[in-house]
Design an enzyme around this catalytic site. Sequence first.
Site, short mmCIF file in Angstrom:
data_model
loop_
_atom_site.label_atom_id
_atom_site.label_comp_id
_atom_site.label_asym_id
_atom_site.label_seq_id
_atom_site.Cartn_x
_atom_site.Cartn_y
_atom_site.Cartn_z
N ALA A 272 0.84 -1.20 0.00
CA ALA A 272 0.00 0.00 0.00
C ALA A 272 0.87 1.24 0.00
CB ALA A 272 -0.93 0.00 1.22
N ASP A 273 0.27 2.33 -0.40
CA ASP A 273 0.97 3.62 -0.35
C ASP A 273 -0.05 4.71 -0.05
OD1 ASP A 273 3.71 4.91 -0.90
OD2 ASP A 273 2.32 6.21 -1.98
#
Length: 202
Positions: free
Chosen positions: A75-76
């Site tokens: 994820a970011d």
Amino acid sequence: MNTLYLGSGSPRRMEILTQLGYRVVKLPAGIDETVKAGETPAPYVQRMAEEKNQAALTLFCETNGAMPDFPLITADTCVFSDGIILGKPRSQAEAIEFLNRLSGKQHTVLTAVCIHYRGKTSSRVQTNRVVFKPLSSEEISAYVQSGEPMEKAGAYAVQGIGGIFIQSIEGSFSGIMGLPVYETVSMLQDLGYRPPLSALKP
């Protein structure tokens, strides 16, 4: 207990997945997080999540000589304010700059999730809106001195001391933390991986 690989060193993402009942194995892999010229927030965070996933997948295969048996999640998160993408502050001075930019205004928090499982990869971007109260220079200075803003997108932690600055949230609290629960579990289900609680069926 269901197992997941987490391609991230984030303790917050680890905490979220663990609280959902998953056994989480960390598999962080570093990438270049530079924003490309003209890149907008949603494509940027999605690219970051996908590149992290590919890097972690490559690392796993090189180490184990096989593909992972369980889903690999990356994820970011980024904060977007006044046309500028705010990632993690590189210094206390930059953290102060970020917080001054967010003070008394609405900003957008985007988190992209990418999951690889059994040869299939899925990614999705989740968007939230957050309103900060006006911050005094004393509040900003004290908060930065606490150390919490460092290593946090936008220089604050919604689940920590930074939460006292937030007037309102539109969206997902867990998404602002760094991993939107609803979207993540939905993606896992779509890829054929059931959540820990069998009652959670479509």
